[in-house]
Design a protein around this motif. Structure first.
Motif, short mmCIF file in Angstrom:
data_model
loop_
_atom_site.label_atom_id
_atom_site.label_comp_id
_atom_site.label_asym_id
_atom_site.label_seq_id
_atom_site.Cartn_x
_atom_site.Cartn_y
_atom_site.Cartn_z
N LYS A 110 -62.22 39.64 -61.93
CA LYS A 110 -62.24 38.24 -62.36
C LYS A 110 -62.09 38.15 -63.87
CE LYS A 110 -64.98 36.37 -58.59
NZ LYS A 110 -66.12 35.53 -58.23
N THR A 111 -61.42 37.10 -64.32
CA THR A 111 -61.16 36.94 -65.75
C THR A 111 -62.45 36.81 -66.56
OG1 THR A 111 -60.84 34.58 -65.42
CG2 THR A 111 -58.86 35.94 -65.49
N GLU A 112 -63.47 36.21 -65.99
CA GLU A 112 -64.72 36.02 -66.73
C GLU A 112 -65.63 37.26 -66.72
OE1 GLU A 112 -65.56 34.24 -62.60
OE2 GLU A 112 -63.86 34.35 -63.94
N PHE A 113 -65.22 38.34 -66.06
CA PHE A 113 -66.09 39.50 -65.94
C PHE A 113 -66.46 40.10 -67.30
CE2 PHE A 113 -66.76 44.10 -65.61
CZ PHE A 113 -67.95 44.08 -64.92
N LYS A 114 -65.51 40.21 -68.21
CA LYS A 114 -65.81 40.82 -69.53
C LYS A 114 -66.90 40.05 -70.25
CE LYS A 114 -61.91 43.65 -70.59
NZ LYS A 114 -62.41 45.01 -70.50
N SER A 115 -66.86 38.72 -70.18
CA SER A 115 -67.91 37.94 -70.85
C SER A 115 -69.25 38.09 -70.12
CB SER A 115 -67.52 36.46 -70.97
OG SER A 115 -67.36 35.88 -69.70
N ILE A 116 -69.22 38.20 -68.79
CA ILE A 116 -70.45 38.42 -68.02
C ILE A 116 -71.04 39.78 -68.38
CG2 ILE A 116 -71.35 38.86 -65.69
CD1 ILE A 116 -69.30 36.70 -64.73
N MET A 154 -75.78 43.63 -57.66
CA MET A 154 -76.26 42.51 -58.47
C MET A 154 -75.93 41.16 -57.84
SD MET A 154 -77.52 44.18 -61.10
CE MET A 154 -77.47 43.42 -62.69
N PRO A 155 -76.55 40.83 -56.71
CA PRO A 155 -76.22 39.55 -56.05
C PRO A 155 -76.50 38.34 -56.93
CG PRO A 155 -78.10 40.60 -54.98
CD PRO A 155 -77.56 41.58 -55.97
N GLN A 156 -77.48 38.43 -57.83
CA GLN A 156 -77.78 37.32 -58.70
C GLN A 156 -76.65 37.03 -59.68
OE1 GLN A 156 -79.14 40.32 -58.76
NE2 GLN A 156 -79.72 40.96 -60.81
N ILE A 157 -75.78 38.00 -59.90
CA ILE A 157 -74.63 37.80 -60.79
C ILE A 157 -73.35 37.60 -59.99
CG2 ILE A 157 -73.20 38.89 -62.58
CD1 ILE A 157 -75.77 40.24 -63.59
N GLU A 158 -73.16 38.40 -58.95
CA GLU A 158 -71.93 38.29 -58.15
C GLU A 158 -71.90 37.10 -57.21
OE1 GLU A 158 -69.62 41.75 -56.78
OE2 GLU A 158 -71.52 42.83 -57.02
N LYS A 159 -73.03 36.76 -56.65
CA LYS A 159 -73.10 35.70 -55.63
C LYS A 159 -74.24 34.71 -55.93
CE LYS A 159 -70.07 37.62 -52.77
NZ LYS A 159 -68.94 37.01 -52.18
N PRO A 160 -74.28 34.15 -57.14
CA PRO A 160 -75.42 33.30 -57.48
C PRO A 160 -75.59 32.07 -56.60
CG PRO A 160 -73.70 33.11 -59.14
CD PRO A 160 -73.30 34.23 -58.22
N GLU A 161 -74.48 31.45 -56.22
CA GLU A 161 -74.59 30.25 -55.38
C GLU A 161 -75.10 30.60 -53.99
OE1 GLU A 161 -71.62 31.08 -56.89
OE2 GLU A 161 -71.62 29.65 -58.56
N GLU A 162 -74.54 31.64 -53.40
CA GLU A 162 -74.96 32.08 -52.07
C GLU A 162 -76.43 32.52 -52.08
OE1 GLU A 162 -73.54 35.37 -48.74
OE2 GLU A 162 -72.11 34.77 -50.29
N LEU A 163 -76.81 33.24 -53.13
CA LEU A 163 -78.19 33.69 -53.26
C LEU A 163 -79.12 32.49 -53.44
CD1 LEU A 163 -80.16 36.07 -53.48
CD2 LEU A 163 -79.73 36.06 -55.95
N ALA A 164 -78.72 31.52 -54.24
CA ALA A 164 -79.55 30.33 -54.46
C ALA A 164 -79.80 29.58 -53.15
CB ALA A 164 -78.89 29.42 -55.49
N VAL A 165 -78.76 29.44 -52.33
CA VAL A 165 -78.92 28.76 -51.03
C VAL A 165 -79.90 29.54 -50.15
CG1 VAL A 165 -77.72 28.16 -48.88
CG2 VAL A 165 -76.69 27.59 -51.09
N LEU A 166 -79.73 30.86 -50.10
CA LEU A 166 -80.63 31.72 -49.32
C LEU A 166 -82.08 31.54 -49.76
CD1 LEU A 166 -79.20 35.34 -48.95
CD2 LEU A 166 -80.27 34.00 -47.17
N LEU A 167 -82.29 31.61 -51.07
CA LEU A 167 -83.64 31.51 -51.61
C LEU A 167 -84.23 30.12 -51.39
CD1 LEU A 167 -83.26 33.50 -54.94
CD2 LEU A 167 -84.27 34.27 -52.79
N LYS A 168 -83.42 29.10 -51.58
CA LYS A 168 -83.89 27.72 -51.38
C LYS A 168 -84.32 27.51 -49.93
CE LYS A 168 -82.60 22.93 -52.13
NZ LYS A 168 -81.56 22.01 -52.55
N GLU A 169 -83.51 27.97 -48.99
CA GLU A 169 -83.84 27.85 -47.57
C GLU A 169 -85.11 28.65 -47.25
OE1 GLU A 169 -80.37 29.11 -45.44
OE2 GLU A 169 -79.27 27.26 -45.91
#
Length: 159
Positions: free
Chosen positions: A58-64, A139-154
């Protein structure tokens, strides 16, 4: 100290038993640091242990990666040493005493702590639910933050 006060736990990319791949990343990082290799280069070399190739493209990977390296400067040497030491302890016998409902999460492409190790950890916890995130490494908190957030919220919704 107060296990009766804990209702729910969340564990990510974890394991309970030492394995042959333990501490490899930490040792490599220490070796490259002693050789005075630039931290950005170390980050590039070790990123493949933490992220999927799809995520790294991904283009934003270097900044991450740069932000992650900057944040890692705040880790204490004692914390790093504790992480390395903890990789040498077998905690399997202690897991049965954890009564809290536990969500255990792993990435299907994690090569640092293999998904089967994390699944085994969940299997040793009396009240665990195991979730495997697809196209995700360590690193799911970095690679999949939205999916992880939904999991945690539920999972934590009624706490």
């Amino acid at each position: 100290l107060y296990p009766d006060r804990v209702n729910k736990l969340v564990l990510m990319s974890g394991k309970s038993t030492p394995t042959s791949n333990d501490s490899v990343l930490h040792k490599l990082n220490a070796l490259l640091t002693r050789a005075q290799i630039d931290q950005a280069k170390i980050g590039e070399v070790t990123a493949c242990w933490l992220y999927t190739s799809e995520f790294m493209s991904k283009t934003e990977f270097k900044s991450i990666l740069a932000a992650s390296l900057e944040q890692s400067k705040t880790f204490s040497p004692i914390g790093r040493k504790g992480q390395i030491v903890s990789n040498q302890i077998d905690l399997t016998d202690k897991l049965k005493s954890i009564k809290a409902e536990t969500l255990v999460i792993a990435g299907d492409e994690d090569i640092l702590i293999f998904p089967k190790q994390t699944k085994a950890l969940a299997g040793n916890l009396p009240n665990a639910k195991f979730v495997l995130l697809e196209n995700c490494a360590h690193m799911p908190q970095i690679e999949k933050p939205e999916e992880l957030a939904v999991l945690l919220k539920e999972y934590l919704a009624w706490c």
